[in-house]
Design a protein around this motif. Structure first.
Motif, PDB file in Angstrom:
ATOM      1  N   TYR A  89      -9.697  10.366   8.938  1.00 31.70           N
ATOM      2  CA  TYR A  89      -9.715  11.227  10.124  1.00 31.70           C
ATOM      3  C   TYR A  89      -8.564  10.894  11.069  1.00 31.70           C
ATOM      4  O   TYR A  89      -7.926  11.790  11.624  1.00 31.70           O
ATOM      5  CB  TYR A  89     -11.075  11.146  10.824  1.00 31.70           C
ATOM      6  CG  TYR A  89     -12.004  12.220  10.325  1.00 31.70           C
ATOM      7  CD1 TYR A  89     -12.390  13.279  11.130  1.00 31.70           C
ATOM      8  CD2 TYR A  89     -12.466  12.210   9.006  1.00 31.70           C
ATOM      9  CE1 TYR A  89     -13.214  14.285  10.656  1.00 31.70           C
ATOM     10  CE2 TYR A  89     -13.280  13.206   8.515  1.00 31.70           C
ATOM     11  CZ  TYR A  89     -13.649  14.251   9.350  1.00 31.70           C
ATOM     12  OH  TYR A  89     -14.450  15.260   8.868  1.00 31.70           O
ATOM     13  N   TYR A  90      -8.290   9.604  11.250  1.00 31.28           N
ATOM     14  CA  TYR A  90      -7.157   9.242  12.097  1.00 31.28           C
ATOM     15  C   TYR A  90      -5.837   9.696  11.467  1.00 31.28           C
ATOM     16  O   TYR A  90      -4.920  10.143  12.154  1.00 31.28           O
ATOM     17  CB  TYR A  90      -7.146   7.730  12.357  1.00 31.28           C
ATOM     18  CG  TYR A  90      -7.910   7.360  13.611  1.00 31.28           C
ATOM     19  CD1 TYR A  90      -7.255   7.213  14.822  1.00 31.28           C
ATOM     20  CD2 TYR A  90      -9.294   7.178  13.585  1.00 31.28           C
ATOM     21  CE1 TYR A  90      -7.950   6.875  15.977  1.00 31.28           C
ATOM     22  CE2 TYR A  90     -10.000   6.845  14.724  1.00 31.28           C
ATOM     23  CZ  TYR A  90      -9.325   6.692  15.926  1.00 31.28           C
ATOM     24  OH  TYR A  90     -10.020   6.380  17.073  1.00 31.28           O
ATOM     25  N   HIS A  91      -5.738   9.590  10.144  1.00 36.37           N
ATOM     26  CA  HIS A  91      -4.512  10.010   9.465  1.00 36.37           C
ATOM     27  C   HIS A  91      -4.310  11.517   9.606  1.00 36.37           C
ATOM     28  O   HIS A  91      -3.228  11.976   9.994  1.00 36.37           O
ATOM     29  CB  HIS A  91      -4.586   9.623   7.992  1.00 36.37           C
ATOM     30  CG  HIS A  91      -3.348   9.947   7.211  1.00 36.37           C
ATOM     31  ND1 HIS A  91      -2.115   9.385   7.477  1.00 36.37           N
ATOM     32  CD2 HIS A  91      -3.148  10.804   6.174  1.00 36.37           C
ATOM     33  CE1 HIS A  91      -1.220   9.859   6.639  1.00 36.37           C
ATOM     34  NE2 HIS A  91      -1.817  10.717   5.840  1.00 36.37           N
ATOM     35  N   GLU A  92      -5.336  12.288   9.289  1.00 39.01           N
ATOM     36  CA  GLU A  92      -5.224  13.751   9.327  1.00 39.01           C
ATOM     37  C   GLU A  92      -5.091  14.272  10.762  1.00 39.01           C
ATOM     38  O   GLU A  92      -4.234  15.115  11.045  1.00 39.01           O
ATOM     39  CB  GLU A  92      -6.456  14.383   8.667  1.00 39.01           C
ATOM     40  CG  GLU A  92      -6.590  14.104   7.182  1.00 39.01           C
ATOM     41  CD  GLU A  92      -5.761  15.050   6.328  1.00 39.01           C
ATOM     42  OE1 GLU A  92      -5.195  16.009   6.876  1.00 39.01           O
ATOM     43  OE2 GLU A  92      -5.694  14.819   5.098  1.00 39.01           O
ATOM     44  N   ASN A  93      -5.937  13.780  11.654  1.00 37.10           N
ATOM     45  CA  ASN A  93      -6.007  14.375  12.993  1.00 37.10           C
ATOM     46  C   ASN A  93      -4.968  13.824  13.961  1.00 37.10           C
ATOM     47  O   ASN A  93      -4.411  14.572  14.760  1.00 37.10           O
ATOM     48  CB  ASN A  93      -7.405  14.181  13.578  1.00 37.10           C
ATOM     49  CG  ASN A  93      -8.458  14.986  12.838  1.00 37.10           C
ATOM     50  OD1 ASN A  93      -8.158  15.656  11.854  1.00 37.10           O
ATOM     51  ND2 ASN A  93      -9.688  14.929  13.297  1.00 37.10           N
ATOM     52  N   VAL A  94      -4.726  12.517  13.911  1.00 34.40           N
ATOM     53  CA  VAL A  94      -3.777  11.924  14.855  1.00 34.40           C
ATOM     54  C   VAL A  94      -2.355  11.929  14.279  1.00 34.40           C
ATOM     55  O   VAL A  94      -1.420  12.409  14.924  1.00 34.40           O
ATOM     56  CB  VAL A  94      -4.203  10.500  15.247  1.00 34.40           C
ATOM     57  CG1 VAL A  94      -3.171   9.876  16.180  1.00 34.40           C
ATOM     58  CG2 VAL A  94      -5.572  10.537  15.940  1.00 34.40           C
ATOM     59  N   GLU A  95      -2.194  11.396  13.075  1.00 36.44           N
ATOM     60  CA  GLU A  95      -0.856  11.393  12.487  1.00 36.44           C
ATOM     61  C   GLU A  95      -0.373  12.821  12.216  1.00 36.44           C
ATOM     62  O   GLU A  95       0.802  13.137  12.439  1.00 36.44           O
ATOM     63  CB  GLU A  95      -0.844  10.563  11.201  1.00 36.44           C
ATOM     64  CG  GLU A  95       0.488  10.556  10.460  1.00 36.44           C
ATOM     65  CD  GLU A  95       1.647   9.977  11.257  1.00 36.44           C
ATOM     66  OE1 GLU A  95       2.793  10.101  10.778  1.00 36.44           O
ATOM     67  OE2 GLU A  95       1.424   9.409  12.349  1.00 36.44           O
ATOM     68  N   GLY A  96      -1.268  13.698  11.773  1.00 33.11           N
ATOM     69  CA  GLY A  96      -0.884  15.088  11.569  1.00 33.11           C
ATOM     70  C   GLY A  96      -0.385  15.729  12.851  1.00 33.11           C
ATOM     71  O   GLY A  96       0.625  16.439  12.870  1.00 33.11           O
ATOM     72  N   LEU A  97      -1.086  15.468  13.952  1.00 30.77           N
ATOM     73  CA  LEU A  97      -0.654  15.984  15.251  1.00 30.77           C
ATOM     74  C   LEU A  97       0.679  15.370  15.664  1.00 30.77           C
ATOM     75  O   LEU A  97       1.559  16.066  16.184  1.00 30.77           O
ATOM     76  CB  LEU A  97      -1.727  15.693  16.297  1.00 30.77           C
ATOM     77  CG  LEU A  97      -1.362  15.962  17.763  1.00 30.77           C
ATOM     78  CD1 LEU A  97      -0.979  17.425  17.978  1.00 30.77           C
ATOM     79  CD2 LEU A  97      -2.505  15.558  18.677  1.00 30.77           C
ATOM     80  N   ARG A  98       0.839  14.060  15.440  1.00 36.91           N
ATOM     81  CA  ARG A  98       2.092  13.406  15.832  1.00 36.91           C
ATOM     82  C   ARG A  98       3.285  14.034  15.111  1.00 36.91           C
ATOM     83  O   ARG A  98       4.341  14.274  15.707  1.00 36.91           O
ATOM     84  CB  ARG A  98       2.038  11.905  15.518  1.00 36.91           C
ATOM     85  CG  ARG A  98       3.227  11.124  16.087  1.00 36.91           C
ATOM     86  CD  ARG A  98       3.458   9.823  15.346  1.00 36.91           C
ATOM     87  NE  ARG A  98       3.806  10.009  13.952  1.00 36.91           N
ATOM     88  CZ  ARG A  98       5.038  10.353  13.530  1.00 36.91           C
ATOM     89  NH1 ARG A  98       6.010  10.563  14.400  1.00 36.91           N
ATOM     90  NH2 ARG A  98       5.267  10.489  12.239  1.00 36.91           N
ATOM     91  N   VAL A  99       3.117  14.309  13.813  1.00 39.01           N
ATOM     92  CA  VAL A  99       4.201  14.907  13.038  1.00 39.01           C
ATOM     93  C   VAL A  99       4.534  16.300  13.576  1.00 39.01           C
ATOM     94  O   VAL A  99       5.708  16.655  13.723  1.00 39.01           O
ATOM     95  CB  VAL A  99       3.828  14.961  11.546  1.00 39.01           C
ATOM     96  CG1 VAL A  99       4.885  15.729  10.754  1.00 39.01           C
ATOM     97  CG2 VAL A  99       3.672  13.557  10.976  1.00 39.01           C
TER      98      VAL A  99
END
Length: 322
Positions: A89-99
């Motif tokens: 969830y952190y990868h998809e939601n936070v890292e995805g948003l950061r990218v």
């Protein structure tokens, strides 16, 4: 202006896409179709199949389509699953948003809208939740949404982007039957599933400190969610330099589980009286939005009532489960 809508083929995303198109705006959708469906999109809307984690793809989309603003909806959103898979969830939601934010900033975009959630509040001990109510999320999902808001605000300030984060409360209903929610994670489809199987709906606890003992929530029609996004887009288009907002999307009306079951029974003609079972851990007694700030800042108010939500949701359910 042309807006990129990530997650635009999903349940909420498709409603936002249609509302944007009906408001005369050009949109492009980026969706990995893990839960989305291309059939939800109007034929004239371009769909790019891919991930928000794919920076080269994002760069091409922003350039090739002349994108001028981003409306970021794409995210994993199952609370229980987030507890079991926090790293995902952190990868998809936070890292995805950061990218996505990095691509937008490098492209010089000045407008960014984030779909957030009332899950950022956790279990607030207040009658009405305002945007200044302290946030204490109770799941990794809620945490990722709060971190996402912080990230959007910081990137907006650093890179000169106007930003809006919209905190949804309990979404229900459908603008048309074919756009109905295919998931069975929220109260309304969970009740429909039990009724369709000839079983009584489950009521998780009837001893809460509320008027009828069941949990109270603020339900909002998904079509109203969509028009709130359009109102936020108008604000960002008109005044990106002066916009940094975090806003609730709700009706400001509390509805208990028993009251919801009464309406479902009336609409469906089925016995929805329910079966009382033990409380679920972490369920707050009452979470009801204040909708005053969004009315003040965007001139937006909800138009649909509870019966609209249930009637439209039931039509969508019947279409998918004839």
């Amino acid at each position: 202006m042309t807006w990129l809508i990530t997650g635009g083929a999903g349940f909420i995303g498709a409603h936002v896409v249609r509302a944007m198109v009906e408001d005369g705006r050009a949109v492009v959708v980026l969706d990995d179709l893990s839960t989305g469906d291309r059939e939800r999109l109007p034929a004239e809307v371009p769909l790019v199949v891919g991930s928000t984690l794919d920076r080269p793809l994002l760069d091409r989309v922003l350039t090739d389509h002349g994108i001028t603003g981003v409306l970021h909806i794409a995210a994993k959103k199952q609370v229980g699953e987030s507890v079991e898979q926090p790293l995902r969830y952190y990868h998809e939601n936070v890292e995805g948003l950061r990218v996505v934010l990095a691509a937008a900033a490098d492209a010089g975009l000045r407008r960014f809208l984030l779909s957030s959630s009332a899950a950022v509040y956790g279990m607030p001990d207040v009658d009405t939740v305002t945007e200044s109510t302290p946030c204490a999320p109770m799941s990794p999902y809620g945490e990722t949404k709060l971190v996402g808001e912080w990230l959007v605000r910081a990137a907006g300030r650093a890179h000169g982007m106007g930003t809006v984060s919209l905190r949804y409360f309990n979404v229900a209903g459908a603008a048309t039957p074919e756009l109905g929610d295919p998931g069975i994670f929220n109260l309304v489809p969970m009740v429909f599933e039990r009724l369709s199987a000839g079983k009584p709906p489950l009521v998780f606890g009837a001893d809460y400190p509320t008027p009828d003992g069941t949990c109270v929530r603020d339900y909002i029609h998904v079509a109203d969610i969509a028009t709130a996004h359009v109102a936020a887009v108008r604000r960002l288009e008109a005044d990106p330099d002066g916009t940094e907002l975090v806003l609730n999307i709700g009706r400001g009306e509390g509805v208990s589980v028993r009251e919801m079951l009464d309406v479902i029974g009336r609409v469906t003609g089925l016995d929805a009286s329910g079966e009382i079972v033990a409380r679920r851990p972490g369920d707050p007694a009452r979470v009801v939005a204040s909708a005053e700030l969004i009315a003040k800042e965007l001139g937006w108010t909800a138009e649909h009532d509870l019966e609209d939500m249930i009637t439209s949701a039931w039509a969508g359910w019947q279409l998918r489960h004839p």
